[in-house]
Design an enzyme around this catalytic site. Sequence first.
Site, PDB file in Angstrom:
ATOM      1  N   ASP A 156       4.174  -6.125   3.367  1.00  0.00           N
ATOM      2  CA  ASP A 156       3.675  -4.921   4.023  1.00  0.00           C
ATOM      3  C   ASP A 156       4.080  -4.848   5.495  1.00  0.00           C
ATOM      4  O   ASP A 156       4.578  -3.819   5.955  1.00  0.00           O
ATOM      5  CB  ASP A 156       2.150  -4.879   3.895  1.00  0.00           C
ATOM      6  CG  ASP A 156       1.530  -3.719   4.636  1.00  0.00           C
ATOM      7  OD1 ASP A 156       1.339  -2.664   4.019  1.00  0.00           O
ATOM      8  OD2 ASP A 156       1.244  -3.856   5.850  1.00  0.00           O
ATOM      9  N   ALA A 189       1.173   0.100   3.686  1.00  0.00           N
ATOM     10  CA  ALA A 189       2.409   0.251   2.915  1.00  0.00           C
ATOM     11  C   ALA A 189       2.196  -0.234   1.486  1.00  0.00           C
ATOM     12  O   ALA A 189       2.652   0.394   0.520  1.00  0.00           O
ATOM     13  CB  ALA A 189       3.554  -0.521   3.576  1.00  0.00           C
ATOM     14  N   ASP A 190       1.481  -1.343   1.324  1.00  0.00           N
ATOM     15  CA  ASP A 190       1.132  -1.834  -0.004  1.00  0.00           C
ATOM     16  C   ASP A 190       0.250  -0.838  -0.741  1.00  0.00           C
ATOM     17  O   ASP A 190       0.476  -0.515  -1.911  1.00  0.00           O
ATOM     18  CB  ASP A 190       0.384  -3.163   0.106  1.00  0.00           C
ATOM     19  CG  ASP A 190       1.316  -4.365   0.164  1.00  0.00           C
ATOM     20  OD1 ASP A 190       2.445  -4.266  -0.335  1.00  0.00           O
ATOM     21  OD2 ASP A 190       0.908  -5.402   0.707  1.00  0.00           O
ATOM     22  N   VAL A 191      -0.801  -0.374  -0.071  1.00  0.00           N
ATOM     23  CA  VAL A 191      -1.766   0.509  -0.717  1.00  0.00           C
ATOM     24  C   VAL A 191      -1.107   1.812  -1.167  1.00  0.00           C
ATOM     25  O   VAL A 191      -1.310   2.282  -2.297  1.00  0.00           O
ATOM     26  CB  VAL A 191      -2.952   0.796   0.218  1.00  0.00           C
ATOM     27  CG1 VAL A 191      -3.842   1.893  -0.352  1.00  0.00           C
ATOM     28  CG2 VAL A 191      -3.768  -0.475   0.447  1.00  0.00           C
ATOM     29  N   GLY A 194       1.030   1.331  -4.136  1.00  0.00           N
ATOM     30  CA  GLY A 194       0.198   1.274  -5.329  1.00  0.00           C
ATOM     31  C   GLY A 194      -0.241   2.645  -5.791  1.00  0.00           C
ATOM     32  O   GLY A 194      -0.308   2.920  -6.997  1.00  0.00           O
TER      33      GLY A 194
END
Length: 424
Positions: A156, A189-191, A194
Site C-alpha cells: 500500500d 490503496a489496499d482498501v 478490495g
Amino acid sequence: MNTNDQKESTVGALSGLTVLDLSRILAGPTATQLLGDLGAEIIKIERPGKGDDTRAWGPPFLKDAEGKDTEESAYYLSSNRNKQSVAINLASEEGRELIRQLADGADILVENFKVGDLARYGLDYEALSQRNPRLIYCSISGFGQTGPYAPRAGYDFLVQGMGGIMSITGDPLDHPQSTGPMKVGVGIADVMCGMYATVGILAALEARHKSDAGQHIDISLLDSQIAWLVNQGTSYLVSGETPVPLGNGHPTIVPYETFPASDKAFILAVGNDGQFSKFCAAAGAGHLSADERFARNVDRVRNRHVLIPILRELTRQKSAAEWIEQLEDAGVPCGPINAIPDVFADPQVQHREMKLEMPHPTSGSGTVPLIGNPLKLSKTPIQYNRPPPVRAADTRSVLASKLHLSDEEMAELAEGGVIEDRKI
C-alpha cells in the site's frame, strides 16, 4: 448492536455462493469480508502455524480473560469476519490437491500471490477453470498480471507513492512546517483495490448468469490507486498542470477547508455561491459576498490567497461549537474534526450501528468490537454470523463437509504437516 440480534437463518444477497479466499493482508480480505457480509460462504486458506500475515501486525491484540495478548491482532480483526479459517500447506502437493478440490466446488476464488506463483503450483486460473469452467477467479496484485512491473511485490505505502496520492496530500510545499508528501492514515490503496475487486466479482457473477461461464479478473493496487485520483488526476490530464498539496484546502472549491475557531479548528465546506452568501451573512461580513473578487466560486479559487486569511480572522471570534450551531441553522455545511473516540461516541454513528460486538472464543470479555458494514439493504440485510476466525478453527468442519474427509484421513494429513487441525 449485538450479532445475536440477527439470526443465522437470515438470507443474504449472496447466500448460496462459496468463495475460496487465498488472499491475505488487506486488499483481498477487504473484498472477501464484504462478500461474506453480503451472505457468501468464505473459506479462508491460511498457512499452518502462522496464518494471515496481519495476525502478527500489532499491538494492539485482542486480550484474553487474564488480560494477555491473544494471537488476534486488531489489524487482522478489521477485515476477516464472516469467514472460516482452514489451514493448508500449499508447499505440499497434498495441500495443493485439497485446494483444487475445494476450487471445484467454489463459485469465486480470490488470491493475491505474486504473479506466476500459483501457476507453478497448478492453482492458476487456466488450470482451475479447466476443472470448474464456472469459476470466477480474481487475482489481486501490486501492479497487475502484465507489464514491466508485474513481477514486483506491491504494498500500500509504495503504491500510494507511485500512484500520485502522496504528492497531493499534506501541507502546501511552501508551508513553514510542511513535511513533504504524506500518505493517507489508513491503507487506502489496499482498501480501494478490495472495493474495486468486489465490484468486478459482482459484475462477473452477473455475466455468468447469462453465459454460465466464469472468468479471470486482473486487478492491481496501482491501477486502483490511479483510478481514484478522480478529479485531481483528470485536472492534470485536462490542464497539463501538476496538482500540488493544499493541506485541508480544496483545489477547485473555496472556502472548503479547516478554519480556526477561538478554541479549536472546525470544517467549513461551502459548496456553492449561495452557501457562501449565507456564511457571510451569519458571520456579519455580507460585504465579502458582494465583493467581485469573491462573489463566484471561480473568483474565490483564483483569489484564495486573499480570502482565506480574511475568513480565518472572522472564524477566530467564536468557538467551534458556536460556529457549527449557527452555520447549521443557516444551512451552511460545517462540522467538527472528530478524533476516533469521538466518532464512535457520535449519536448518528451509534444509530447507524457502525460499531458492533461479536462473540469471540479467545476474548476475555467474550466479544470483539468491530466496525460495521455501511450497506443498508432492505430485503437482504448485512449479516454478522461469524467473528474473525481463530487460525485453523474450521479446518476439520470444512474438509469434512466439502471434501467428505474422514477423521482418520484428516489426522493423517495433520500428522504429515499438510493441514493444521486446531481445536479452539
